[in-house]
Design a protein around this motif. Structure first.
Motif, short mmCIF file in Angstrom:
data_model
loop_
_atom_site.label_atom_id
_atom_site.label_comp_id
_atom_site.label_asym_id
_atom_site.label_seq_id
_atom_site.Cartn_x
_atom_site.Cartn_y
_atom_site.Cartn_z
N GLN A 132 6.47 -32.62 -28.87
CA GLN A 132 5.46 -33.67 -29.02
C GLN A 132 4.15 -33.14 -29.59
O GLN A 132 3.54 -33.78 -30.44
N LEU A 133 3.73 -31.96 -29.11
CA LEU A 133 2.45 -31.44 -29.57
C LEU A 133 2.48 -31.13 -31.06
O LEU A 133 1.51 -31.40 -31.78
N TRP A 134 3.57 -30.56 -31.53
CA TRP A 134 3.69 -30.26 -32.96
C TRP A 134 3.70 -31.55 -33.77
O TRP A 134 3.06 -31.64 -34.84
N GLU A 135 4.41 -32.56 -33.30
CA GLU A 135 4.48 -33.83 -34.04
C GLU A 135 3.09 -34.45 -34.18
O GLU A 135 2.68 -34.85 -35.28
N HIS A 136 2.37 -34.54 -33.06
CA HIS A 136 1.06 -35.19 -33.11
C HIS A 136 0.04 -34.34 -33.86
O HIS A 136 -0.78 -34.88 -34.62
N THR A 137 0.09 -33.03 -33.67
CA THR A 137 -0.87 -32.16 -34.37
C THR A 137 -0.63 -32.18 -35.88
O THR A 137 -1.59 -32.27 -36.67
N SER A 138 0.61 -32.08 -36.29
CA SER A 138 0.91 -32.08 -37.73
C SER A 138 0.51 -33.41 -38.37
O SER A 138 0.03 -33.44 -39.51
N THR A 139 0.70 -34.50 -37.64
CA THR A 139 0.29 -35.81 -38.17
C THR A 139 -1.21 -35.86 -38.39
O THR A 139 -1.69 -36.30 -39.45
N SER A 140 -1.97 -35.43 -37.39
CA SER A 140 -3.43 -35.45 -37.52
C SER A 140 -3.92 -34.50 -38.60
O SER A 140 -4.81 -34.83 -39.39
N VAL A 141 -3.35 -33.31 -38.66
CA VAL A 141 -3.77 -32.33 -39.67
C VAL A 141 -3.46 -32.84 -41.08
O VAL A 141 -4.28 -32.68 -42.00
N THR A 142 -2.30 -33.46 -41.26
CA THR A 142 -1.95 -33.99 -42.58
C THR A 142 -2.93 -35.06 -43.01
O THR A 142 -3.43 -35.06 -44.14
N ARG A 143 -3.23 -35.99 -42.11
CA ARG A 143 -4.19 -37.05 -42.45
C ARG A 143 -5.56 -36.48 -42.79
O ARG A 143 -6.19 -36.88 -43.78
N SER A 144 -6.02 -35.54 -41.96
CA SER A 144 -7.37 -35.00 -42.18
C SER A 144 -7.43 -34.17 -43.46
O SER A 144 -8.44 -34.23 -44.18
N LEU A 145 -6.38 -33.42 -43.76
CA LEU A 145 -6.39 -32.60 -44.98
C LEU A 145 -6.39 -33.47 -46.23
O LEU A 145 -7.09 -33.17 -47.20
N ILE A 146 -5.60 -34.53 -46.21
CA ILE A 146 -5.57 -35.43 -47.38
C ILE A 146 -6.94 -36.06 -47.59
O ILE A 146 -7.50 -36.04 -48.69
N GLY A 147 -7.50 -36.64 -46.54
CA GLY A 147 -8.81 -37.27 -46.67
C GLY A 147 -9.90 -36.29 -47.01
O GLY A 147 -10.77 -36.56 -47.86
N PHE A 148 -9.88 -35.11 -46.38
CA PHE A 148 -10.90 -34.10 -46.64
C PHE A 148 -10.81 -33.60 -48.08
O PHE A 148 -11.84 -33.38 -48.73
N THR A 149 -9.61 -33.41 -48.59
CA THR A 149 -9.44 -32.93 -49.97
C THR A 149 -9.97 -33.96 -50.97
O THR A 149 -10.65 -33.60 -51.94
N ILE A 150 -9.68 -35.23 -50.74
CA ILE A 150 -10.20 -36.28 -51.63
C ILE A 150 -11.73 -36.29 -51.59
O ILE A 150 -12.39 -36.39 -52.63
N ALA A 151 -12.30 -36.20 -50.39
CA ALA A 151 -13.76 -36.19 -50.26
C ALA A 151 -14.36 -34.98 -50.97
O ALA A 151 -15.40 -35.08 -51.64
N LEU A 152 -13.71 -33.83 -50.85
CA LEU A 152 -14.22 -32.60 -51.46
C LEU A 152 -14.26 -32.70 -52.97
O LEU A 152 -15.28 -32.38 -53.62
N PHE A 153 -13.16 -33.17 -53.58
CA PHE A 153 -13.06 -33.19 -55.03
C PHE A 153 -13.78 -34.37 -55.67
O PHE A 153 -13.84 -34.45 -56.90
N THR A 154 -14.29 -35.27 -54.87
CA THR A 154 -15.13 -36.35 -55.41
C THR A 154 -16.61 -36.11 -55.14
O THR A 154 -17.45 -36.40 -55.99
N ALA A 155 -16.94 -35.55 -53.97
CA ALA A 155 -18.34 -35.41 -53.58
C ALA A 155 -19.04 -34.31 -54.39
O ALA A 155 -20.21 -34.48 -54.77
N ILE A 156 -18.37 -33.19 -54.66
CA ILE A 156 -19.04 -32.10 -55.36
C ILE A 156 -19.41 -32.49 -56.80
O ILE A 156 -20.57 -32.29 -57.21
N PRO A 157 -18.50 -33.07 -57.61
CA PRO A 157 -18.92 -33.47 -58.96
C PRO A 157 -20.02 -34.54 -58.95
O PRO A 157 -20.95 -34.47 -59.75
#
Length: 288
Positions: free
Chosen positions: A90-115
């Motif tokens: 259970q811990l791996w399932e929930h952690t991987s889900t949260s990490v995937t969501r945060s990485l996708i959103g954070f990457t989009i924010a990073l590559f839009t905010a800096i330019p």
């Protein structure tokens, strides 16, 4: 002091203290290296001691009756609950889900905010055009817009990722603007006088000088995106660390709830450690 003797009728000074032979540098290194090793060890050990003291207090307080063990179980109990969550997956399932969501959103924010931040800081017309809208939205808390994101984008993954993008965009944007605007003008003038093209100027002067400020915003955005995502997962989600904490609290599985909280802290530490390592690698030139 020196003593004079008569040789062939002329006084000759003979040193009373014979100079000692120079110690080879290789033999002097240990005495210099030991204090450095001690400082590094203390720098690493001090946070570990503080964390160990906190965990010891957590373990002792419920057992000694300072707090109710039902609502704050000992740390060892939380560790056992976490290991059980690891064993059943259970811990791996929930952690991987949260990490995937945060990485996708954070990457989009990073590559839009800096330019966008570089454009606002460098080109006045862009700043005059975008500043009113940015000032309006940057003062609006991300969680306050959660119902809006859910109504427009639905209750699925898109709304949660969009919320992470929104939460991470503004810290990176504002620190990028600050970093670019505070670059030493002498560096820019020197690069222009050497014939740097605008692209090479940004690549070799502007961005390297702004790296510390940009990474401050990136680290703020990383921690903020995790917190916002966990809060979003507590409403209308079927997986993720936020869902795990809420479900455990509702089912009165208190050790599981604290295990989820500890997992969030470890994810945040991992994010920060990776970003600090990248920042040091990109800022190595500052040490010279």
């Amino acid at each position: 002091m020196s003593s004079a003797v008569q040789l062939a009728g002329a006084p000759v000074d003979i040193p009373s203290r014979i100079a000692e032979p120079a110690v080879p540098r290789a033999q002097r290194r240990p005495s210099v290296a030991l204090p450095a090793i001690g400082r590094i060890g203390w720098r690493i050990g001090k946070p570990a001691l503080v964390i160990a003291a906190f965990l010891a207090l957590w373990e002792a307080a419920p057992r000694l009756g300072f707090v109710d063990e039902v609502f704050l179980p000992p740390f060892s109990t939380v560790v056992q609950a976490g290991l059980e969550l690891v064993r059943n997956g259970q811990l791996w399932e929930h952690t991987s889900t949260s990490v995937t969501r945060s990485l996708i959103g954070f990457t989009i924010a990073l590559f839009t905010a800096i330019p966008v931040g570089v454009a606002i800081a460098w080109y006045r017309p862009v700043a005059e055009f975008l500043n009113p809208v940015l000032e309006l939205f940057r003062n609006t808390a991300a969680l306050a817009l959660l119902p809006v994101f859910i109504l427009i984008l639905g209750i699925g993954e898109t709304s949660k990722i969009a919320l992470v993008v929104y939460a991470g965009f503004f810290p990176i944007l504002l620190n990028t603007i600050s970093g670019v605007r505070t670059v030493d003008p002498l560096l820019v003038k020197s690069a222009v006088s050497l014939g740097f093209s605008p692209l090479r100027l940004f690549q070799k002067v502007i961005l390297p000088a702004a790296v510390p400020s940009i990474f401050t915003g990136i680290r703020m955005a990383a921690s903020g995106s995790i917190l916002v995502l966990i809060a979003a997962e507590m409403f209308g989600a079927r997986a993720g660390l936020g869902y795990l904490i809420t479900a455990a609290q509702q089912n009165f599985q208190i050790p599981d709830m604290y295990a989820g909280i500890v997992a969030i802290a470890l994810v945040g530490l991992a994010y920060n450690g990776v970003l600090v390592a990248i920042e040091r690698r990109l800022s190595r030139w500052r040490a010279h």
